[in-house]
Scaffold this active site. Structure first.
Site, mmCIF file in Angstrom:
data_model
loop_
_atom_site.group_PDB
_atom_site.id
_atom_site.type_symbol
_atom_site.label_atom_id
_atom_site.label_comp_id
_atom_site.label_asym_id
_atom_site.label_seq_id
_atom_site.Cartn_x
_atom_site.Cartn_y
_atom_site.Cartn_z
ATOM 1 N N LYS A 161 -11.687 1.779 4.002
ATOM 2 C CA LYS A 161 -10.898 0.591 3.692
ATOM 3 C C LYS A 161 -11.417 -0.534 4.572
ATOM 4 O O LYS A 161 -10.925 -0.763 5.665
ATOM 5 C CB LYS A 161 -9.414 0.841 3.955
ATOM 6 C CG LYS A 161 -8.771 1.813 2.973
ATOM 7 C CD LYS A 161 -7.301 1.984 3.312
ATOM 8 C CE LYS A 161 -6.591 2.858 2.284
ATOM 9 N NZ LYS A 161 -6.516 2.252 0.976
ATOM 10 N N MET A 206 -4.331 -4.991 13.499
ATOM 11 C CA MET A 206 -4.803 -5.682 12.289
ATOM 12 C C MET A 206 -4.404 -7.156 12.290
ATOM 13 O O MET A 206 -4.069 -7.718 11.259
ATOM 14 C CB MET A 206 -4.273 -4.988 11.030
ATOM 15 C CG MET A 206 -4.693 -3.535 10.910
ATOM 16 S SD MET A 206 -3.969 -2.684 9.475
ATOM 17 C CE MET A 206 -2.266 -2.525 10.028
ATOM 18 N N ASP A 224 -11.709 7.846 6.424
ATOM 19 C CA ASP A 224 -11.605 6.395 6.503
ATOM 20 C C ASP A 224 -12.782 5.813 7.277
ATOM 21 O O ASP A 224 -13.500 6.519 7.986
ATOM 22 C CB ASP A 224 -10.304 5.996 7.215
ATOM 23 C CG ASP A 224 -9.095 6.071 6.287
ATOM 24 O OD1 ASP A 224 -9.296 6.145 5.067
ATOM 25 O OD2 ASP A 224 -7.961 6.057 6.800
#
Length: 409
Positions: free
Chosen positions: A224, A339, A202
């Site tokens: 991502k 996030m 990632d």
């Protein structure tokens, strides 16, 4: 062949040119940035992981093919392409200008080699294997074990039951890489990483870990980028299954912990359905590590007896959100939001609308445990505006609660 002359390059503030934007460049650039180099990437396309590193100060991208003037003022050039004709043209220009050139395609034609590297605190060990990368990696791994001072530590020559050879059984390991500092990966996670045939990584994986992979390892960039390009999760699942069924040992390397908003459960289920054995290696989650790195304990005697970790990637009024923000507003403990930068203004407004005091301490920790760490302390009613003014960016963790000031004098 004559022996190479070992040397430690001090690249801080000096220009280094990397030609190529694929998997090799993805592995090499983080170490150059860690050394403080001013990096110019020359390539028509970049991997998503490299795109995430691009900024005006440290890493510039020229989206085109190499030109001789790219080496103006350069101290070092790394050729990270597999086109031997194009690579030879770059190294020829470097030779004319007496600039050392590393070539991924042809070690014999290079004027410099990239060693196998291990880092342990302030100690950096670089090993050259006389042109044999496997020998260099083997010696490097032994030195790293010695530096770690681990009695009876498993090695590549003495695998344990969980480290069955990939040559006989394909398998997958879901490995948490931790919050950003490469030394915060677990010892087991690092050991499995050194044994991998394929690494699916990632964006939030510490780049220096990729720099330590064996040269024959297939690196799959599954970055991502928040609110940007990404591989579909189904595609990532299929990559894990396909490589493992072909007999490879696949390490799925994920930032933080695989099961904390990391979709590790989905990947395990996909592997299980295909009959692929899976090992799960927990990682240090940023939900705890980021506050800790900023001097904020998520719990503290007499201040907070619980903490709650939630995802803020969906706004509180989104029909898809599973978070009970109204209930969270009534808790007295610590709230950790991952996030959540994009929706922070509406999240804080929702918490206050349901009773959380506007003066509740709040903090934002950007790129925790790395050289780019920044910490913003504020209050619930002001943190969104302060965040915008400070120009903090993901990845970042938001902490809400009295623990923000618990360790201050």
């Amino acid at each position: 062949m004559t022996s190479p002359y070992p040397l430690g390059l001090r690249l801080a503030g000096r220009r280094v040119v990397v030609v190529g934007g694929g998997a090799v460049a993805t592995r090499r650039v983080p170490a150059l940035l860690d050394a403080g180099a001013d990096v110019l990437l020359v390539a028509p396309e970049l991997t998503p992981a490299l795109r995430a590193h691009v900024n005006a100060d440290r890493l510039r991208w020229a989206p085109r093919r190499f030109a001789p003037e790219d080496l103006d003022g350069a101290w070092l050039v790394q050729v990270a392409i597999d086109d031997p004709i194009a690579a030879a043209s770059v190294s020829a220009v470097a030779a004319e200008r007496r600039i050392f050139c590393v070539r991924a395609d042809d070690r014999a034609a290079a004027t410099a080699w990239t060693p196998a590297v291990t880092r342990h605190g302030p100690v950096t060990v670089a090993v050259l294997g006389g042109g044999d990368p496997r020998r260099a990696m083997s010696v490097r791994d032994a030195i790293r074990d010695l530096l770690a001072v681990r009695d009876a530590a498993p090695t590549r020559d003495r695998p344990d039951a969980e480290a069955t050879s990939a040559a006989t059984v394909g398998r997958v390991a879901l490995v948490g890489a931790g919050p950003g500092d490469p030394e915060l990966i677990t010892v087991k996670g690092w050991r499995l990483l050194t044994e991998a045939d394929v690494v699916v990584a990632d964006r939030l994986v510490p780049g220096l870990l990729l720099d330590e992979l064996r040269p024959d390892v297939e690196l799959v960039d599954a970055s991502k980028i928040p609110y940007g390009p990404s591989r579909a999760q189904e595609e990532i699942n299929q990559i894990l299954v396909d490589r493992a069924l072909a007999g490879a040992f696949v390490v799925r390397l994920k930032g933080g912990d695989p099961y904390v908003f990391g979709r590790g459960g989905e990947e395990l289920l996909a592997c299980a359905e295909a009959g692929v054995p899976v090992t799960v290696v927990p990682g240090v989650t940023s939900s705890i590590a980021a506050p800790a790195a900023a001097g904020i304990p998520v719990t503290h005697r007499g201040v907070a007896h619980e903490f709650t970790v939630v995802s803020g990637h969906l706004a509180p009024d989104s029909p898809a959100s599973l978070v009970r923000w109204d209930a969270l507003a009534g808790l007295r403990g610590t709230l950790v939001i991952l996030m959540g930068l994009k929706n922070l203004a509406v999240i804080t407004a929702t918490l206050m609308a349901h009773g959380r005091s506007p003066q509740t301490p709040a903090a934002v920790v950007q790129e925790a445990t790395t050289g780019g760490q920044r910490v913003l302390r504020s209050t619930l009613d002001a943190v969104a505006a302060d965040l915008a003014a400070a120009d903090l960016r993901p990845p970042a963790v938001v902490v809400v609660g009295d623990v923000v000031h618990a360790l201050e004098p």
